[in-house]
Design an enzyme around this catalytic site. Structure first.
Site, mmCIF file in Angstrom:
data_model
loop_
_atom_site.group_PDB
_atom_site.id
_atom_site.type_symbol
_atom_site.label_atom_id
_atom_site.label_comp_id
_atom_site.label_asym_id
_atom_site.label_seq_id
_atom_site.Cartn_x
_atom_site.Cartn_y
_atom_site.Cartn_z
ATOM 1 N N THR A 183 -126.942 38.842 -47.838
ATOM 2 C CA THR A 183 -127.539 37.562 -47.431
ATOM 3 C C THR A 183 -128.140 36.871 -48.666
ATOM 4 O O THR A 183 -127.488 36.814 -49.697
ATOM 5 C CB THR A 183 -128.511 37.742 -46.249
ATOM 6 N N ALA A 238 -129.913 42.679 -46.834
ATOM 7 C CA ALA A 238 -130.582 41.456 -46.368
ATOM 8 C C ALA A 238 -131.453 40.845 -47.477
ATOM 9 O O ALA A 238 -131.523 41.352 -48.594
ATOM 10 C CB ALA A 238 -131.376 41.752 -45.114
ATOM 11 N N HIS A 239 -132.138 39.776 -47.131
ATOM 12 C CA HIS A 239 -132.854 38.936 -48.101
ATOM 13 C C HIS A 239 -133.870 39.696 -48.969
ATOM 14 O O HIS A 239 -134.514 40.631 -48.529
ATOM 15 C CB HIS A 239 -133.598 37.817 -47.356
ATOM 16 N N ASP A 240 -133.966 39.267 -50.211
ATOM 17 C CA ASP A 240 -135.003 39.717 -51.148
ATOM 18 C C ASP A 240 -134.930 41.201 -51.501
ATOM 19 O O ASP A 240 -135.952 41.802 -51.854
ATOM 20 C CB ASP A 240 -136.404 39.369 -50.604
ATOM 21 N N ASN A 243 -136.506 42.759 -48.170
ATOM 22 C CA ASN A 243 -137.615 43.244 -49.017
ATOM 23 C C ASN A 243 -137.584 44.761 -49.239
ATOM 24 O O ASN A 243 -138.590 45.451 -49.060
ATOM 25 C CB ASN A 243 -138.969 42.829 -48.416
#
Ligand code: UDP
Length: 219
Positions: free
Chosen positions: A122, A140-142, A160
């Site tokens: 992502t 996923a993000h970050d 994260n």
């Protein structure tokens, strides 16, 4: 004029899964199919799935303008050793991605990364050198993923999360998302067993299994 030569290094299970992706990627770039070979240090047949199999020495001896190799061997330690050997010999790291990989915004990939079919990355993700994202895995993000990290099929890496160098995440593992500025960390060289549900950070070198994932204690 000599043309470039491309190799899938590793002709066992994962290498044979990566070869069709490499073939498709090169076909799209207009490279002749006979410029793509398997390389393996173990003896084998002359051809595997229609592609020539060379030893590493034969790969280096074959006339070529430049040589590129994607390291399709699940062990991150072996990949690091082979990456060093390739660099010394002037063989370029080569990344291979399936055509249907989903890659959203601000995704940075290191050299030599392999992304198998149905992988999703992502947004705002950094991935290091020679990462393997096996089929149906997502990041996923970050997230920040290190060098020589291996995701087996179907890894769910939520937002994260930091995965340090040489970690191995088993099939179907689920890693709980961290918080902004407070990521869940999978330590360097840690192993997450298949199907594990990881709810908190894992120490470097530890092996965790189960739901919730707990360290395996050696007797
Ligand atoms: N291999 C190699 N050089 C090495 C270590 C391994 O060519 O230094 C090859 C090995 O001969 C085998 C493949 O890499 O063909 C690894 O296959 P394995 O079945 O262990 O795992 P996979 O990575 O395909 O899941």
């Amino acid at each position: 004029m000599q043309s470039n030569l491309y190799a899938v290094y590793g002709a066992s299970g994962y290498g044979r899964e990566v070869m069709p992706l490499a073939r498709q990627q090169l076909a799209q770039a207009g490279v002749a199919p006979d410029r793509l070979v398997f390389v393996d240090d173990a003896p084998g047949p002359a051809q595997i799935n229609g592609q020539r199999l060379l030893t590493y020495a034969q790969f280096l001896a074959e006339p070529a303008a430049a040589r590129h190799a994607v390291l399709a061997i699940a062990s991150g330690g072996v990949r690091e050793k082979l990456a060093q050997r390739c660099t010394q010999d002037g063989v370029h790291a080569w990344g291979v991605s399936a055509a249907n990989v989903v890659r959203m915004d601000a995704v940075a990939l290191g050299e030599g990364v392999i992304l198998s079919p149905f992988v999703t990355l992502t947004s705002n993700i950094r991935i290091g050198r020679h990462f393997h994202g096996n089929i149906y895995s997502y990041v996923a993000h970050d997230c920040v993923i290190g060098d020589f990290v291996t995701f087996a099929p179907g890894v769910h890496c939520n937002g994260n999360i930091v995965v340090e160098d040489h970690a191995y995440i088993g099939t179907g593992a689920v890693i709980k998302q961290g918080l902004p500025g407070q990521p869940l960390v999978i330590g360097r060289g840690a192993v997450v067993g298949m199907g594990a549900v990881v709810t908190k950070s894992v120490a470097p070198g530890a092996t965790v299994v189960g739901n919730p994932a707990r360290p395996v204690v050696c007797a």
